[in-house]
Design an enzyme around this catalytic site. Structure first.
Site, PDB file in Angstrom:
ATOM      1  N   ASP A 183       0.849  -1.195   0.000  1.00 28.80           N
ATOM      2  CA  ASP A 183       0.000   0.000   0.000  1.00 28.80           C
ATOM      3  C   ASP A 183       0.883   1.242   0.000  1.00 28.80           C
ATOM      4  OD1 ASP A 183      -1.818   2.093   0.586  1.00 28.80           O
ATOM      5  OD2 ASP A 183      -3.137   0.691   1.637  1.00 28.80           O
ATOM      6  N   ASP A 192       3.953   0.136  -8.331  1.00 36.60           N
ATOM      7  CA  ASP A 192       3.573   0.851  -9.552  1.00 36.60           C
ATOM      8  C   ASP A 192       3.232   2.308  -9.248  1.00 36.60           C
ATOM      9  OD1 ASP A 192       1.279   0.255  -8.162  1.00 36.60           O
ATOM     10  OD2 ASP A 192       0.074  -0.246  -9.925  1.00 36.60           O
ATOM     11  N   GLU A 239      -1.416  -5.728 -11.095  1.00 31.38           N
ATOM     12  CA  GLU A 239      -0.377  -5.050 -11.858  1.00 31.38           C
ATOM     13  C   GLU A 239      -0.888  -4.638 -13.228  1.00 31.38           C
ATOM     14  OE1 GLU A 239       4.246  -5.776 -13.370  1.00 31.38           O
ATOM     15  OE2 GLU A 239       3.246  -7.252 -12.094  1.00 31.38           O
TER      16      GLU A 239
END
Length: 252
Positions: free
Chosen positions: A155, A191, A229
């Site tokens: 997170d 990401d 992802e």
């Protein structure tokens, strides 16, 4: 995360002297029928119960696990923190039959989904702990006992006031360094660019850790492309991989 909402009167509680900061949010623990079946069928074989601390996901001080006994063998140890629904854990563990893999995840329905995947894959080298992984790494593993640590897509806690909840930071880096065996690897991926830069800021100069590639790491070939992802890539985000190695004092 677990439990419903209570709107009645609440007796005041005495102030706490200490409360652990957790790097996740508890969500509803309601399982669907498939997850419930997987939980009932596989929980006893793959889920390790540990003594609890003050919080429902915390681990009591002094808790121990005999991992060799739990796995029925001594083998290189891999730990994953935040395994989600097991979309990367299961195929990666399948590709590492020589290793014992311990995964931490606090969201019970995700654990149940993972158990179903483990069962279908017929894996015997995976165990799961439904608890805070950062605390679990610190309390349940001997120093120098972990071959690899995986923390993929933790997170990011975007708001600045929540940055203290980010898993990666100086204190956790000290724990990782202690628990990794000399030459052991910490593999990370995110990401979110700001979190990736945060990782570099806190880990590149962390005592006892060496950035294995001197910068961003190539994508780990064995890490599968998960739905999570894929959604990030479709949203235009870039995936950043990092690999840090615990320095061997005799060489580094």
């Amino acid at each position: 995360m677990a439990g419903g909402h209570y709107s009645g009167p609440v007796d005041p509680l005495p102030p706490r002297l200490h409360r652990d900061v957790v790097s996740f949010v508890r969500r509803s623990a309601r399982m669907n029928e498939s997850q419930a079946r997987s939980w009932e069928r596989h929980r006893s074989a793959y889920v390790i119960d540990v003594p609890r601390g003050e919080l429902s996901t915390s681990i009591a001080e002094g808790a121990t696990v005999d991992w060799a006994a739990e796995f029925g063998r001594r083998a290189p140890m891999i730990v994953e923190i935040g395994s989600g629904a097991g979309d990367s854990l299961v195929p990666m563990a399948s590709g590492r039959p020589e290793a014992n893999v311990v995964a931490f995840e606090v969201f019970e329905p995700a654990v149940a989904s993972t158990l179903g995947k483990i069962g279908r894959a017929g894996l015997t080298n995976v165990r799961m702990v439904v608890a805070d992984g950062a605390q679990g790494l610190e309390r349940l593993f001997e120093d120098g006992s972990v071959r690899e640590l995986w923390t993929f897509f933790a997170d990011p806690w975007h708001k600045k006031r929540h940055h203290k909840r980010r898993l990666v930071g100086p204190d956790f880096a000290d724990v990782v360094t202690a628990k990794l065996e000399p030459g052991g690897l910490w593999r990370l991926a995110t990401d979110w660019e700001d979190y990736a830069l945060w990782m570099r800021e806190h880990l590149d100069d962390a005592p006892g850790l060496v950035n294995e590639y001197g910068g961003w790491a190539p994508r780990l070939a064995e890490r599968p492309l998960t739905k999570y992802e894929s959604r990030g890539l479709e949203a235009g985000r870039h995936v950043f991989d990092l690999t840090y190695r615990r320095a061997d004092a005799a060489q580094d």
